[in-house]
Write an enzyme that holds these catalytic residues in place. Structure first.
Site, mmCIF file in Angstrom:
data_model
loop_
_atom_site.group_PDB
_atom_site.id
_atom_site.type_symbol
_atom_site.label_atom_id
_atom_site.label_comp_id
_atom_site.label_asym_id
_atom_site.label_seq_id
_atom_site.Cartn_x
_atom_site.Cartn_y
_atom_site.Cartn_z
ATOM 1 N N SER A 165 0.834 -1.199 0.000
ATOM 2 C CA SER A 165 0.000 0.000 0.000
ATOM 3 C C SER A 165 0.866 1.244 0.000
ATOM 4 C CB SER A 165 -0.917 0.022 1.222
ATOM 5 O OG SER A 165 -1.602 1.266 1.307
ATOM 6 N N TYR A 222 -2.408 0.560 10.325
ATOM 7 C CA TYR A 222 -2.448 0.173 8.910
ATOM 8 C C TYR A 222 -1.160 0.574 8.201
ATOM 9 C CZ TYR A 222 -4.023 -0.500 4.135
ATOM 10 O OH TYR A 222 -4.117 -0.927 2.840
#
Length: 254
Positions: free
Chosen positions: A140, A153
Site C-alpha cells: 500500500s 495500517y
C-alpha cells in the site's frame, strides 16, 4: 510467455471481496484454478462458486488454518503456481491510535504481516521442491506516503513491504516475489474516503497481477510496483536500467 495460465493454480487470500475478489476472478478468467480464502463464509463461497474455485474459510493469521488451506488447495486443485497474499484489514476503531483498543490495533498486524508470512512460509517449501511458483504481495502507498492517520495500517503495510523485498532477496533466482500497490480502490476498507479522492480504477491491480503471474516480469522481482502509476510493460523493457539504478524501491536518500 503467455498471460494465459490454463490449468495452473492460484491461492488468493482475502479473495471474498474487494481487490482480492477481483484478483481471484481475473485469475480464473486467465484459465487458473483458484482457491479463495477469507473470514466471511458467504462472501468466499459466492466468489468461489462463481469462478468454479475452492472456498477456504478462516483466519489468515492462524497457522494451522493457513496450512489446511494450502493442503486442501493442492489436494483438490493441484500444486500452487501463484500465491496472491492479499488479505488485509484496518483497525475498526476511530480516533487516535492511543485511544484504540490494543487488541484491535494489533490485529491489523496479525492479518497484514503475520498473515502474509504464514501464507508465504507454507507455500515456499513446496514451490522450492517443484522449482516453480510466484508470489505477489499486496502492499500500500500508505506505507510511505505522507499524511496517514492510521498508525496500525500504515506501519503494518510498511512492514510487509520490507518483508516482501527481503523475501525476494532470499529467494533470488528461485521464486520471484513482488510487492504491489493496487492504488486507492473503492472497497469496504476505503468507504470513509471522499468521493473526490484520487480513486484508482479497480481493474488495474488484477491486470498487473496477470502480468506478474505470467513470468514476463520476473526480472523485476523484489521491486515495488504501483498498479496505476507504473506501466508494467515499460518496466519490463527497462528492467536492466531499473536494477542498475535500484529504481522502484523504497529507500532513504541523503
Amino acid at each position: 510467455m503467455s498471460d494465459r495460465m490454463e490449468g495452473q493454480v492460484a491461492l488468493v487470500t482475502g479473495g471474498g471481496r474487494g481487490i482480492g475478489e477481483r484478483i481471484a476472478r481475473e485469475r480464473a478468467d486467465a484459465g487458473m484454478r483458484v482457491g479463495v480464502t477469507g473470514r466471511t463464509a458467504e462472501q468466499v463461497e459466492a466468489v468461489a462458486h462463481g469462478i468454479g474455485g475452492l472456498a477456504l474459510v478462516g483466519d489468515v493469521s492462524d497457522q494451522r488454518t493457513v496450512e489446511e488451506w494450502v493442503d486442501r488447495t493442492e489436494a483438490e486443485l493441484g500444486p500452487i503456481d501463484l500465491l496472491a497474499a492479499n488479505a488485509g484489514r484496518a483497525p475498526d476503531a476511530s480516533g487516535p491510535s492511543w485511544g484504540q483498543p490494543v487488541d484491535d490495533w494489533w490485529s491489523t498486524f496479525e492479518v497484514n504481516v503475520l498473515g502474509v508470512h504464514l501464507s508465504c512460509r507454507t507455500v515456499i517449501p513446496r514451490m522450492l521442491e517443484r522449482g516453480a511458483g510466484r508470489i505477489v504481495i499486496t502492499g500500500s502507498g500508505a506505507s510511505y506516503l505522507p499524511g496517514s492517520t492510521s498508525s496500525a495500517y500504515s506501519a503494518s503495510k510498511a512492514a510487509v513491504g520490507r518483508y516482501g523485498e527481503t523475501l525476494a532477496n532470499e529467494l533470488e533466482g528461485k521464486i520471484p516475489v513482488f510487492v504491489i500497490s493496487p492504488g486507492l480502490v473503492k472497497t469496504d476498507m476505503t468507504g470513509s474516503f471522499s468521493e473526490n479522492a484520487p480513486w484508482t480504477p479497480p481493474e488495474l491491480a488484477p491486470a498487473l497481477v496477470r502480468v506478474l503471474a505470467s513470468g514476463r516480469a520476473d526480472a523485476l522481482a523484489g521491486r515495488y510496483i504501483h498498479a496505476e502509476h507504473d506501466d508494467i510493460e515499460d518496466l519490463i523493457s527497462r528492467s536492466d536500467e531499473i536494477l542498475d539504478g535500484d529504481l522502484n524501491a523504497i529507500r532513504l536518500q541523503r
